[in-house]
Scaffold this active site. Structure first.
Site, PDB file in Angstrom:
ATOM      1  N   SER A 255      -6.059  10.190   7.282  1.00 27.10           N
ATOM      2  CA  SER A 255      -6.175   9.279   6.159  1.00 27.10           C
ATOM      3  C   SER A 255      -6.672   8.112   6.936  1.00 27.10           C
ATOM      4  O   SER A 255      -6.173   7.661   7.825  1.00 27.10           O
ATOM      5  CB  SER A 255      -5.109   9.096   5.398  1.00 27.10           C
ATOM      6  OG  SER A 255      -5.604   7.973   4.489  1.00 27.10           O
ATOM      7  N   CYS A 256      -7.717   7.350   6.387  1.00 26.36           N
ATOM      8  CA  CYS A 256      -8.119   6.176   6.968  1.00 26.36           C
ATOM      9  C   CYS A 256      -7.323   5.175   6.602  1.00 26.36           C
ATOM     10  O   CYS A 256      -7.284   3.890   7.128  1.00 26.36           O
ATOM     11  CB  CYS A 256      -9.637   5.693   6.333  1.00 26.36           C
ATOM     12  SG  CYS A 256      -9.611   5.546   4.523  1.00 26.36           S
ATOM     13  N   SER A 257      -6.273   5.405   5.478  1.00 23.47           N
ATOM     14  CA  SER A 257      -5.140   4.454   5.366  1.00 23.47           C
ATOM     15  C   SER A 257      -3.730   4.420   6.057  1.00 23.47           C
ATOM     16  O   SER A 257      -3.049   4.055   5.596  1.00 23.47           O
ATOM     17  CB  SER A 257      -4.993   4.694   3.764  1.00 23.47           C
ATOM     18  OG  SER A 257      -6.173   4.304   3.043  1.00 23.47           O
ATOM     19  N   SER A 258      -3.926   5.905   6.831  1.00 18.05           N
ATOM     20  CA  SER A 258      -2.613   5.889   7.682  1.00 18.05           C
ATOM     21  C   SER A 258      -2.217   4.765   8.603  1.00 18.05           C
ATOM     22  O   SER A 258      -3.104   4.040   9.258  1.00 18.05           O
ATOM     23  CB  SER A 258      -2.872   7.150   8.584  1.00 18.05           C
ATOM     24  OG  SER A 258      -1.692   7.392   9.306  1.00 18.05           O
ATOM     25  N   HIS A 378     -10.678  -3.619   5.390  1.00 21.19           N
ATOM     26  CA  HIS A 378     -10.161  -2.492   5.045  1.00 21.19           C
ATOM     27  C   HIS A 378      -8.793  -2.618   4.461  1.00 21.19           C
ATOM     28  O   HIS A 378      -8.673  -2.867   3.000  1.00 21.19           O
ATOM     29  CB  HIS A 378      -9.938  -1.395   6.124  1.00 21.19           C
ATOM     30  CG  HIS A 378      -9.752  -0.116   5.398  1.00 21.19           C
ATOM     31  ND1 HIS A 378      -8.445   0.534   5.182  1.00 21.19           N
ATOM     32  CD2 HIS A 378     -10.679   1.146   5.282  1.00 21.19           C
ATOM     33  CE1 HIS A 378      -8.398   1.674   4.550  1.00 21.19           C
ATOM     34  NE2 HIS A 378      -9.601   2.317   4.755  1.00 21.19           N
TER      35      HIS A 378
END
Length: 475
Positions: A255-258, A378
């Site tokens: 995930s790019c949110s990791s 982000h």
């Protein structure tokens, strides 16, 4: 005729192939454009069921891992179902047909209308979940959608599209509302799609995002993640460690949110490391850190053989101590930021950089430096009981989302305990040259007609508007 065939270029062949798909999509979209809200919601639910049904959720997860080599089956099953269920919840709560808002005081009525045909570029990290997520939002707006997957995930995406089309057919909706470009997937086909549709929505490589913005078609692209998270002296360390572990390890950190970096205050640093180890982390020695760096990156680029792999595979590849073989993720201490310090960037792996800072001011500065290097716009996070600390991050840092006391992966793209809408595409604003500074949602897939009627005149006096200015500066 033979001469014409010989003169055809690859570009024209790509354009012809895409033109045929777009023509079918337009026919389907026109047939669906006058659908009632109930009919639209049935179609959205059908698309959701295509991947949510337990047997298909598993089969698509297995195919995704086999197709891409990224992530793990168990977590992709969760992702296929959780993201789809959450998105369906959000979409079932809104109107997208007819009047969707009325402001009697302003005399304005808003009427939602379709965009037309959407081109969706999707990544290898989520070859099933992202196509369904975007298709649900597009169809909620009564649009057709054509998906351009990553070449590495095209088999999984192709099967996902087949299932979505079958579910549409089952309820009597036009199958061609959802299509995929033909394989083999090429940049030429993807570019031709971008140029032929009414809206492009891109999740994945920044190269595709830039190409979408230069395609001449309205585009929504999202930015790269590189999430830094602060742990301050007021945090519940055991709870923070549990959430960080759950988020960092989910689907092997695809995930790019990791979380990619932890910034920990000196006063709780040792206790935080201990809590992270208790939660499943392993702190690499200085010698091991060197091996991790030299093997995770090759010629300055992430090693595709090691990204998004299971912890056991990484422990062996990095030749870590026997104790590390049971770890769920790996901690490496870092001090620097920038190209000379690759751990300060996105790692797409179960490797988490840890920074030790003297106080909260230094923590904010460190997070800013990390984001300025990569991931600006982000998101970032903090584990704290001090609301002023959380508010300061939101006030001072150039990010769209600041998450407080979350397992970042499970809150950033929407969660059942997060007010953010469910999505797999997160806008980063002008900080990453994105056209949206919020999570992608249904509202990005509709046109709005404003019906405007006269209202009582709303014209203040000159004194009311200029008075404060005149009193401070004169006329």
């Amino acid at each position: 005729m033979d001469n014409i065939m010989l003169d055809r270029t690859p570009a024209s062949a790509d354009q012809e192939a895409i033109a045929a798909l777009v023509a079918r999509a337009r026919t389907a979209q026109r047939a669906f454009a006058d659908a009632t809200q109930e009919r639209v919601d049935d179609a959205v639910a059908a698309l959701a069921w295509a991947i949510y049904e337990p047997g298909r959720a598993r089969a698509l997860a297995e195919l995704a891992v086999a197709d891409t080599g990224l992530g793990n089956v168990a977590d992709k099953i969760v992702k296929n179902q959780r993201k789809t269920f959450g998105t369906l919840r959000d979409l079932m709560r809104v109107r997208t047909v007819g009047v969707i808002e009325e402001d009697t005081a302003k005399g304005i009525v808003k009427i939602a209308k379709p965009l037309g045909v959407v081109g969706a570029v999707t990544p290898s990290t989520n070859p099933a979940a992202t196509p369904v997520n975007k298709a649900m939002m597009a169809v909620k707006g009564r649009n057709a959608i054509i998906i351009a997957p990553s070449p590495m995930g095209s088999a999984a995406t192709g099967r996902t599209v087949e299932l979505m089309r079958a579910e549409l057919a089952r309820i009597g909706a036009p199958e061609d509302m959802v299509q995929m470009i033909p394989t083999p997937i090429t940049k030429g086909l993807t570019q031709a799609l971008m140029e032929a549709v009414d809206l492009v929505v891109v999740t994945g490589s920044q190269d595709n995002v830039r190409r979408a913005y230069s395609s001449g078609t309205p585009a929504i692209g999202v930015g790269a993640g590189n999430v830094p998270v602060i742990v301050d002296e007021s945090a519940d360390l055991a709870e923070a460690a549990r959430k960080i572990c759950a988020s960092k390890t989910f689907d092997n950190s695809t995930s790019c949110s990791s979380e990619n970096a932890l910034v920990v205050l000196d006063s709780v640093y040792d206790a935080t490391i201990a809590a992270l180890e208790e939660a499943g982390g392993y702190l690499c020695t200085a010698e091991e850190r060197g091996r991790v760096q030299s093997r995770l990156w090759e010629n300055g680029k992430l090693n595709r053989k090691l990204i998004a792999k299971d912890a056991a595979i990484l422990a062996e590849a990095f030749e870590l101590a026997p104790k590390a073989r049971e770890a769920r993720f790996f901690l490496v201490e870092e001090t620097g930021v920038g190209k000379a310090h690759p751990f300060s960037g996105e790692k797409l792996s179960l490797v988490l950089a840890v920074y030790r800072v003297p106080d909260f001011d230094a923590a904010v500065d460190q997070v800013r430096r990390i984001l300025d290097h990569q991931g600006r716009g982000h998101s970032c996070g903090i584990h704290t009981k001090d609301e002023a600390h959380a508010k300061r991050l939101a006030d001072e840092l150039d990010v769209v989302r600041v998450l407080v006391n979350f397992a970042h992966t499970f809150g950033n793209g929407g969660g059942f305990d997060s007010g953010l809408n469910f999505t797999l595409s997160m806008g980063c604003g002008s900080w990453q040259k994105n056209s949206i500074s919020e999570n992608l949602s249904w509202k990005h897939f509709v046109n709005i007609t404003h019906l405007v009627r006269p209202i009582p005149e709303d014209k203040p006096s000159e004194e009311a508007l200029f008075g404060p200015f005149w009193s401070r500066h004169g006329r």
